[in-house]
Design an enzyme around this catalytic site. Sequence first.
Site, PDB file in Angstrom:
ATOM      1  N   SER A 158     -67.191 -28.407 -38.912  1.00  0.00           N
ATOM      2  CA  SER A 158     -67.934 -29.008 -39.931  1.00  0.00           C
ATOM      3  C   SER A 158     -67.127 -30.360 -40.450  1.00  0.00           C
ATOM      4  O   SER A 158     -66.669 -31.250 -39.566  1.00  0.00           O
ATOM      5  CB  SER A 158     -68.396 -28.169 -41.084  1.00  0.00           C
ATOM      6  OG  SER A 158     -69.301 -28.744 -41.838  1.00  0.00           O
ATOM      7  N   ASP A 253     -79.227 -25.806 -38.610  1.00  0.00           N
ATOM      8  CA  ASP A 253     -78.123 -26.369 -39.138  1.00  0.00           C
ATOM      9  C   ASP A 253     -78.548 -27.858 -39.337  1.00  0.00           C
ATOM     10  O   ASP A 253     -78.988 -28.642 -38.324  1.00  0.00           O
ATOM     11  CB  ASP A 253     -76.837 -26.275 -38.259  1.00  0.00           C
ATOM     12  CG  ASP A 253     -75.730 -27.002 -38.667  1.00  0.00           C
ATOM     13  OD1 ASP A 253     -75.999 -27.936 -39.594  1.00  0.00           O
ATOM     14  OD2 ASP A 253     -74.644 -27.104 -37.874  1.00  0.00           O
ATOM     15  N   HIS A 283     -75.377 -22.977 -39.847  1.00  0.00           N
ATOM     16  CA  HIS A 283     -74.124 -23.713 -40.097  1.00  0.00           C
ATOM     17  C   HIS A 283     -73.136 -22.793 -40.477  1.00  0.00           C
ATOM     18  O   HIS A 283     -73.575 -22.088 -41.589  1.00  0.00           O
ATOM     19  CB  HIS A 283     -74.319 -24.948 -41.033  1.00  0.00           C
ATOM     20  CG  HIS A 283     -73.382 -25.741 -41.150  1.00  0.00           C
ATOM     21  ND1 HIS A 283     -72.928 -26.924 -40.437  1.00  0.00           N
ATOM     22  CD2 HIS A 283     -72.250 -25.604 -42.036  1.00  0.00           C
ATOM     23  CE1 HIS A 283     -71.817 -27.389 -40.592  1.00  0.00           C
ATOM     24  NE2 HIS A 283     -71.400 -26.621 -41.611  1.00  0.00           N
TER      25      HIS A 283
END
Length: 323
Positions: A158, A253, A283
Amino acid sequence: MRPVNPDVRAMVDAALKAGVRPLQDSDPQTARENYLAARRLDQPPLAPVASVMDINDGIAPGVSLKIIRGVDTAEPLPCLLYFHGGGWTLGSSQSHEGICRSLALAARCCVISVDYRLAPENPFPAAVDDAIQALRYVVYHAGDLNIDRTSIALGGDSAGANLATVLALLGRDGHVPEAVYQLLFYPQVDLRMTASTFDTAAEGMLVSAATIRWFVDQYTPNPAARDDWRVSPSLALSLSGLPPAFVLTCGLDPLGEEGRQYAARLEEEGCAVTALHISDQAHGFLNLGGAIKAASGVLAYAGFMLSEEWRHTKNRLMQENTQ
């Protein structure tokens, strides 16, 4: 209707039943505490590794390193410099130690996990500056750390994957030491958040579009900064010349579409890419291996692909030295 992995569905349902509040509904410090507590519950027991050591001084103010060696050997190990996720606002080497240990074992390497300064107290470019200092420190002290300075890869999840992509671009352009590989888990590469599925992909998930927007606001309170390629690396004029990459994306996500587009562009511009898209995962699932069983298999695969690149790099260097 999008498919949802049964483990993801069970985890979301349990969180809703327990009344878990979204991260963006708390102040950053409370969110950090809740995030770390949740990771302790959601991760499997930490896998045994050869050694773990912390370096807290001598890098840069507010920066520390966790050195995880997966193999007990006197030989210098290849190294993955890893940047944790958490929207530049949450997370630490502690919250992501499970991921890093798994990669150290799967790739038979040294994983160096970086604690960088967090937003909103330290907005952009603090995290980028810290990432640069961490990479320079690791390369300069490779002998002391018993790692191979010619086999340093960059990775993260991320927000951490965002920092890894920025360092890869800086390395290609000669501003920092060049890396040999990129390991990018559900990367955020465009903080303008313009992907067509950004608002819809993660409806009902624990990390939603609202969560990502909150993170972005913490890191870049000035929206104009989001047009800087060091914030949104997908805006770099060229991706050619970058090292090979492993790019993991998820269907559930907000960042899934931009990650897939980035992987496709890397390939189009000549970068060798292993692109893994899992349509029924959400995610952050790699950090939830206690509840989401697919996490361990994906980490093992990512570690194998990383070790393969190191094998090819070693063979290439041996051939060059014999010519």
